[in-house]
Design a protein around this motif. Structure first.
Motif, PDB file in Angstrom:
ATOM      1  N   LEU A  93     -10.920 -14.106 -16.561  1.00 13.68           N
ATOM      2  CA  LEU A  93     -11.729 -14.266 -17.625  1.00 13.68           C
ATOM      3  C   LEU A  93     -11.987 -15.622 -17.438  1.00 13.68           C
ATOM      4  CD1 LEU A  93     -10.310 -13.230 -20.093  1.00 13.68           C
ATOM      5  CD2 LEU A  93     -11.526 -11.892 -18.983  1.00 13.68           C
ATOM      6  N   ASP A  94     -13.443 -16.057 -18.153  1.00 10.32           N
ATOM      7  CA  ASP A  94     -14.001 -17.791 -18.417  1.00 10.32           C
ATOM      8  C   ASP A  94     -13.863 -18.052 -19.612  1.00 10.32           C
ATOM      9  OD1 ASP A  94     -15.227 -16.304 -20.293  1.00 10.32           O
ATOM     10  OD2 ASP A  94     -17.295 -16.512 -19.421  1.00 10.32           O
ATOM     11  N   HIS A  95     -13.950 -19.500 -19.527  1.00  7.60           N
ATOM     12  CA  HIS A  95     -13.569 -20.098 -21.305  1.00  7.60           C
ATOM     13  C   HIS A  95     -13.428 -19.340 -22.126  1.00  7.60           C
ATOM     14  CE1 HIS A  95     -12.131 -23.615 -19.006  1.00  7.60           C
ATOM     15  NE2 HIS A  95     -13.010 -23.676 -18.495  1.00  7.60           N
ATOM     16  N   GLU A  96     -14.473 -18.755 -22.652  1.00 12.34           N
ATOM     17  CA  GLU A  96     -15.245 -17.771 -23.735  1.00 12.34           C
ATOM     18  C   GLU A  96     -13.991 -16.765 -23.960  1.00 12.34           C
ATOM     19  OE1 GLU A  96     -17.122 -19.037 -26.411  1.00 12.34           O
ATOM     20  OE2 GLU A  96     -17.007 -20.498 -24.798  1.00 12.34           O
ATOM     21  N   GLY A  97     -13.433 -15.746 -23.101  1.00 14.08           N
ATOM     22  CA  GLY A  97     -12.971 -15.054 -22.533  1.00 14.08           C
ATOM     23  C   GLY A  97     -13.655 -13.789 -22.331  1.00 14.08           C
ATOM     24  N   VAL A  98     -14.793 -14.082 -21.504  1.00 18.41           N
ATOM     25  CA  VAL A  98     -15.829 -13.024 -20.880  1.00 18.41           C
ATOM     26  C   VAL A  98     -15.266 -12.792 -19.555  1.00 18.41           C
ATOM     27  CG1 VAL A  98     -17.893 -12.342 -20.541  1.00 18.41           C
ATOM     28  CG2 VAL A  98     -17.299 -13.467 -22.216  1.00 18.41           C
TER      29      VAL A  98
END
Length: 662
Positions: free
Chosen positions: A432-437
């Motif tokens: 996941l990226d930092h935004e949770g995507v």
């Protein structure tokens, strides 16, 4: 070294001369709201007011209760027990105790004693001025030159709260003005939630006591001297913290995982600073005095708290607490579940928390402030993705990659009885990226993992005990950490699928553990809608109106409840008794269950099938579940219909399992 002391007052007596208490700087804020404070006070007042009425009834009409009777009454009662407290002795100063557990009760007691003082100061009755002086002497140590004692508070609160605490409770005659100034907006706004709670608590206690008769107040003042508590006193701070972490997890859960973790983060950073300071001085860390340690903690706390308060304000205490617990479980294993005795699962849980805190701080590349500003916000974004503890934003559109991921997580959330989230967290966090995507190139792998986990958790929920389910999920978690393929562990064979079919066909399915029937039905609802959409058939409510897809309430079915079409209780001679030969054999069967709005369920109750269908149509309308729309389409309801519907729903529920195994 730990010294157990049970009952009969404090070691020495609470608020005795020369005895003071300090709150370590890693303690959580004052957190009791007005309701909790009122409950604490009312427990005391109920006993006192009952005694006062009994004493008043024993004197002649219009007479007064003798002062000696008021003074002696508390000793004849079973006094209130304030519960269990954990302290440590400050080795640098006699009579100074650090409070590990008991802060909320101790500060609230100070509020009560201070409010009693104000009530006595406002009275011109004989003896009340002396009572006010006694109450103030309980919460503030009088100066005693001969003994070398300064005038200091009995309880030293956190530095940021000390000026407000003095204005509210330690300054005779100033309490009402201090409370009113804040409540009316004439004083500067309080700087934190802790301070807002302190003002609200002191104001609520004062107003409650101002409404009581003078005799009740005198009796309460005496009664407080008889109240008891139980304590454990440790000779050093670290033992007290670790001991309380253990007691807390086994016992009353007075601190949530968030608070234990927060303490561990600060203590770990404190220990690192102490050791670094000791290395610079080429000395042992033990040579760094406790005052130096407290100073290190104070500097961390001052940097930490504004960030933490902002996080708590945005996300709420429960979300933060659950995110912390989820993170530790995902790194250390699912055996760290709530309501399980620590001795049975992990005897060193406090040490584990400290290790995790140190690891996180190292990962953050800085102190606690850096961790909370950066690392933890990413961790929280990942947790919110996994559990959809979102901020009310619309879910991704169906059919998109994000939409498919969200749908799989929604299906998993319906199996809340098993702790699957740490497994998902361990697998998803690096993807996941930092935004949770989910990272674009990894979305197919993420969806394949979530689909397998969804099937596996549903299988465990229906076929295994909770203990076995935790153990088997723990194996998956170990695979993830070891870099092994978790899909192999979660693969289900023909024997597993036969076991799942048997569980779904169980005539007692509707009576399984709480939540399981609802989880099965919501999954069946989603499967039925997906099947209709795949075949181009719109789910329709009676009369041809399409069933509102938005009303499907995926991921928990908030507002839905399980309905037994054939009632659980069938009266002899009723239409149901004539339609179904053996109600007991089919009433808890999957084929007899559907989903209804809570209000519709209560209204439909035990009425006949015709009346129930009419009630479903009238109350549910276009919000009707597809499962219920199929029930309404039936002309009759008997064993044949129930069994046919059961078999069809089982086939729908098992279709993804057979697709995966082919």
């Amino acid at each position: 070294m730990v010294t157990p002391l049970y009952g009969g007052g404090w070691p020495p007596q609470l608020f005795a001369d020369g005895v003071r208490y300090v709150l370590p700087h890693y303690q959580r804020n004052y957190s009791w709201d007005v309701d909790r404070v009122s409950q604490f006070l009312q427990k005391l007042l109920v006993a006192v007011k009952t005694g006062y009425e009994e004493l008043l009834a024993a004197v002649p009409a219009g007479g007064a209760i003798p002062k000696e009777t008021l003074r002696d009454w508390p000793a004849t009662q079973d006094a209130e027990n304030f519960g269990f407290m954990v302290l440590f002795q400050d080795p640098t100063e006699d009579g100074l105790y650090g409070v590990v557990d008991g802060q909320q009760r101790m500060i609230t007691l100070s509020f009560i004693l201070a409010a009693l003082r104000e009530c006595f100061l406002a009275s011109d009755a004989p003896g009340d001025a002396e009572c006010a002086g006694e109450m103030h002497g309980v919460i503030e140590q009088r100066a005693q030159v001969s003994r070398g004692l300064d005038a200091v508070p009995r309880v030293t609160v956190r530095g940021a709260d000390a000026p407000l605490f003095r204005a509210l409770s330690l300054t005779p005659g100033a309490m009402q003005a201090a409370v009113a100034a804040v409540e009316d907006g004439r004083a500067a706004a309080v700087a934190s939630k802790s301070q807002a709670r302190m003002v609200a608590a002191q104001g609520a206690v004062l107003r409650a006591l101002q409404g009581e008769p003078r005799g009740v107040l005198r009796l309460l003042a005496s009664y407080l001297h008889e109240c008891q508590c139980e304590t454990i006193v440790c000779t050093e701070q670290r033992t007290a913290h670790k001991l309380f972490g253990t007691l807390n997890f086994v016992g009353s859960l007075q601190l949530e995982p968030l608070d234990r973790f927060r303490s561990a983060v600060i203590i770990a950073d404190e220990q690192r600073l102490i050791e670094q300071h000791a290395v610079r001085r080429k000395a042992s860390a033990l040579e760094v005095g406790s005052r130096g340690a407290l100073a290190a903690v104070a500097s961390i706390q001052s940097a930490l708290e504004p960030t933490w308060d902002a996080l708590e304000g945005r996300h709420g205490r429960k979300t933060l607490s659950d995110a912390i617990l989820n993170y530790i479980q995902s790194r250390r294993g699912l055996h760290l579940v709530k309501n399980v005795r620590i001795d049975d699962v992990h005897p060193d849980l406090p040490l584990l928390y400290e290790e995790e805190a140190g690891w996180l701080l190292d990962m953050a590349g800085g102190g606690a402030e850096t961790f909370l500003d950066d690392s933890f916000t990413t961790l929280l974004a990942h947790y919110r993705t996994i559990t959809s503890a979102g901020d009310g934003t619309p879910p991704p559109a169906a059919g998109t990659r994000q939409g498919r991921t969200a749908a799989l997580l929604a299906s998993l959330r319906d199996c809340y009885q098993l702790p699957w989230a740490p497994v998902a967290a361990a697998y998803l966090r690096p993807r996941l990226d930092h935004e949770g995507v989910a990272l674009p190139g990894l979305v197919p792998a993420v969806d394949a993992f979530l689909a397998a986990l969804d099937r596996y958790v549903f299988f465990l929920l229906l076929t295994q005990s909770k203990t076995v389910g935790w153990e088997r999920l723990d194996v998956v978690l170990r695979d993830v950490h070891a870099g092994a393929d978790p899909l192999l562990t979660m693969r289900l064979g023909g024997g597993d699928l036969r076991q799942l079919r048997e569980a779904l066909a169980d005539p007692r399915l509707g009576a399984k553990q709480k939540g399981v029937p609802g989880s099965v039905l919501r999954r069946a609802e989603a499967a039925l809608r997906a099947s209709r959409a795949h075949h181009g058939v719109a789910a329709a409510a009676p009369g041809g109106a399409p069933v509102n897809a938005a009303a499907a309430r995926p991921g928990g079915g908030h507002g839905w409840t399980v309905e037994h079409v054939l009632p659980v209780t069938v009266k002899d001679g009723s239409a149901w008794a004539r339609a179904v030969a053996d109600p007991a054999a089919v009433r808890q069967c999957l084929g007899n269950l559907t989903l209804l709005d809570v209000g519709t369920n209560s209204r439909a109750s035990n009425r006949s099938f015709g009346h129930k269908k009419a009630e479903y149509e009238r109350r549910e309308g276009d919000r009707m579940a597809a499962l219920t729309a199929e029930v309404v389409s039936e002309a009759t309801w008997d064993e044949r219909v129930i069994h046919r519907r059961r078999d069809r729903l089982i086939d729908l529920l098992l279709e993804p399992f057979f697709d995966a195994s082919s």
